[in-house]
Design an enzyme around this catalytic site. Structure first.
Site, PDB file in Angstrom:
ATOM      1  N   HIS A 264       9.065  12.055   6.498  1.00 65.63           N
ATOM      2  CA  HIS A 264       8.811  11.474   8.045  1.00 65.63           C
ATOM      3  C   HIS A 264       8.212  12.419   9.116  1.00 65.63           C
ATOM      4  O   HIS A 264       7.788  12.140  10.132  1.00 65.63           O
ATOM      5  CB  HIS A 264      10.161  10.759   8.335  1.00 65.63           C
ATOM      6  CG  HIS A 264      11.132  11.598   9.035  1.00 65.63           C
ATOM      7  ND1 HIS A 264      12.199  11.903   8.464  1.00 65.63           N
ATOM      8  CD2 HIS A 264      11.299  12.221  10.436  1.00 65.63           C
ATOM      9  CE1 HIS A 264      12.885  12.667   9.230  1.00 65.63           C
ATOM     10  NE2 HIS A 264      12.379  12.767  10.439  1.00 65.63           N
TER      11      HIS A 264
ATOM     12  N   ASP B   7      12.480  11.026   1.481  1.00 66.83           N
ATOM     13  CA  ASP B   7      12.098  11.562   2.366  1.00 66.83           C
ATOM     14  C   ASP B   7      11.875  13.223   2.324  1.00 66.83           C
ATOM     15  O   ASP B   7      12.683  13.975   2.775  1.00 66.83           O
ATOM     16  CB  ASP B   7      12.948  11.250   3.605  1.00 66.83           C
ATOM     17  CG  ASP B   7      12.577  11.563   5.047  1.00 66.83           C
ATOM     18  OD1 ASP B   7      11.340  11.930   5.254  1.00 66.83           O
ATOM     19  OD2 ASP B   7      13.419  11.509   5.926  1.00 66.83           O
TER      20      ASP B   7
ATOM     21  N   SER C  72      15.233  17.741  11.580  1.00 67.59           N
ATOM     22  CA  SER C  72      14.527  17.092  10.431  1.00 67.59           C
ATOM     23  C   SER C  72      13.587  17.805   9.530  1.00 67.59           C
ATOM     24  O   SER C  72      12.990  18.557  10.484  1.00 67.59           O
ATOM     25  CB  SER C  72      13.956  15.659  10.960  1.00 67.59           C
ATOM     26  OG  SER C  72      14.521  14.602  10.971  1.00 67.59           O
TER      27      SER C  72
HETATM   28  N1  ARG Z   1      15.512  11.923  12.034  1.00 65.44           N
HETATM   29  C1  ARG Z   1      15.923  13.174  12.884  1.00 65.44           C
HETATM   30  C2  ARG Z   1      14.684  13.954  13.025  1.00 65.44           C
HETATM   31  O1  ARG Z   1      13.590  13.504  12.798  1.00 65.44           O
HETATM   32  C3  ARG Z   1      16.954  13.900  12.365  1.00 65.44           C
HETATM   33  C4  ARG Z   1      18.073  13.041  12.311  1.00 65.44           C
HETATM   34  C5  ARG Z   1      19.293  13.766  11.732  1.00 65.44           C
HETATM   35  N2  ARG Z   1      20.491  13.082  12.497  1.00 65.44           N
HETATM   36  C6  ARG Z   1      21.512  12.941  12.147  1.00 65.44           C
HETATM   37  N3  ARG Z   1      22.354  12.105  12.596  1.00 65.44           N
HETATM   38  N4  ARG Z   1      22.062  13.994  11.234  1.00 65.44           N
HETATM   39  O2  ARG Z   1      14.574  14.987  13.715  1.00 65.44           O
END
Ligand code: ARG
Length: 294
Positions: free
Chosen positions: A100, A144, A243
């Site tokens: 992503h 992912d 992420s």
């Molecule tokens: N999707 C998020 C990003 O793009 C990271 C998510 C991690 N979230 C969590 N609660 N561990 O940076």
């Protein structure tokens, strides 16, 4: 604050009438200062940990040199403004990240920096990106994973090793793993926005691995046990901006990457662990090693 008090009590003649009250005023000002000082101290004390990755601590210079900052030069002129995701150096010219983070993006504006702890410093090595490989099954939150090939190899920095299929014990619930990155340090409720603080220095936190059963109770169909591993506890989690970065643990003195930071509801919210792409799932691991070899 001390300057303010000195200013108020530096006796210009027209303030002389108030002189008997001055002691009281000074006492009140000191009381207010003390109360204000006490507030942040109690907020960061016993109940809530000081804001970090969420609930973690500063990484000293040079530690976790394999952690990569993924940068997009369209987001600004400084590395801090450009950083949008994490990654992990898995060989001298391959960085593992989340699908992503890079799906659909062109290589041209991207930079990858490894060996840097403080984004605004000149530490480490920065490379352009020549190719992006996204897992062919990436859909929704599943698979992912992506591999970014660097335009030129980096030197000296030791890549992290991937957890092997036989190393499932690394992700047994109750074990701890480390996550690191430059993501938001402010805990977020499962629904809603509690504000943002993106640190200049890398942060790390140790998170307990959570059983697949519990993760499924929390995330339902969004959590696919064979492809994902959940970790975290109230106030200790990755967050937006982390992420793509690695979740890893040391075995026999070597770091092994277990997961790729993927998603979660909120950050550090009670009952909602973070979710990580499972690196040692056969299809994911095969994709990674195959893409890295290109
Ligand atoms: N999707 C998020 C990003 O793009 C990271 C998510 C991690 N979230 C969590 N609660 N561990 O940076």
């Amino acid at each position: 604050m001390r300057n303010g008090i000195e200013h108020e009590t530096s006796g210009a003649p027209r303030y002389r009438l108030w002189y008997p009250l001055a002691g009281l005023v000074v006492a009140l000002v000191f009381l207010l200062v003390a109360l204000q000082g006490a507030e942040p101290a109690s907020a960061t004390g016993d109940a809530a940990p000081a804001p970090r990755i969420v609930g973690g601590s500063d990484v000293p210079n040079g530690r976790y040199a394999f952690v990569a900052a993924l940068r997009d030069t369209r987001y600004g002129s400084t590395a801090h403004a450009q950083q949008f995701c994490g990654g992990a150096l898995i060989d001298h010219d391959s960085v593992l990240t989340a699908a992503h983070c890079v799906t659909g993006s062109s290589t041209a504006p991207l930079l990858v920096t490894v060996g840097r702890t403080v984004l605004s410093s000149s530490q480490g090595q920065t490379r352009g990106v020549s190719r992006i490989f996204v897992h062919p099954n990436y859909r929704g939150n599943a698979y992912d994973a992506a591999v970014v090939k660097l335009a030129n190899p980096v030197s000296v920095i030791a890549p992290i090793k991937l957890a092997r299929a036989s190393q499932d014990s690394l992700e047994a619930s109750g074990h701890y793993a480390t996550v690191a990155g430059w993501g938001n340090t402010i805990a977020q409720p499962a629904n809603g926005d509690a504000g943002q603080n993106y640190p200049d220095r890398m942060r790390e936190v140790r998170v307990p691995l959570v059983s697949d059963l519990r993760a499924k109770q929390v995330y339902g169909g969004e959590f696919v046990s064979s492809l994902m591993v959940a970790a975290g506890q109230t106030g200790k989690d990755t967050c937006q901006g982390d992420s793509g970065g690695p979740m890893f643990a040391a075995t026999a003195g070597k770091y092994r990457q277990i997961g790729i930071t993927s998603f979660g509801y909120g950050c550090g919210a009670a009952g909602y662990p973070g979710v990580y792409t499972e690196v040692n799932h056969s299809s994911i691991r095969n994709f990674i090693t195959n893409a890295a070899s290109k």
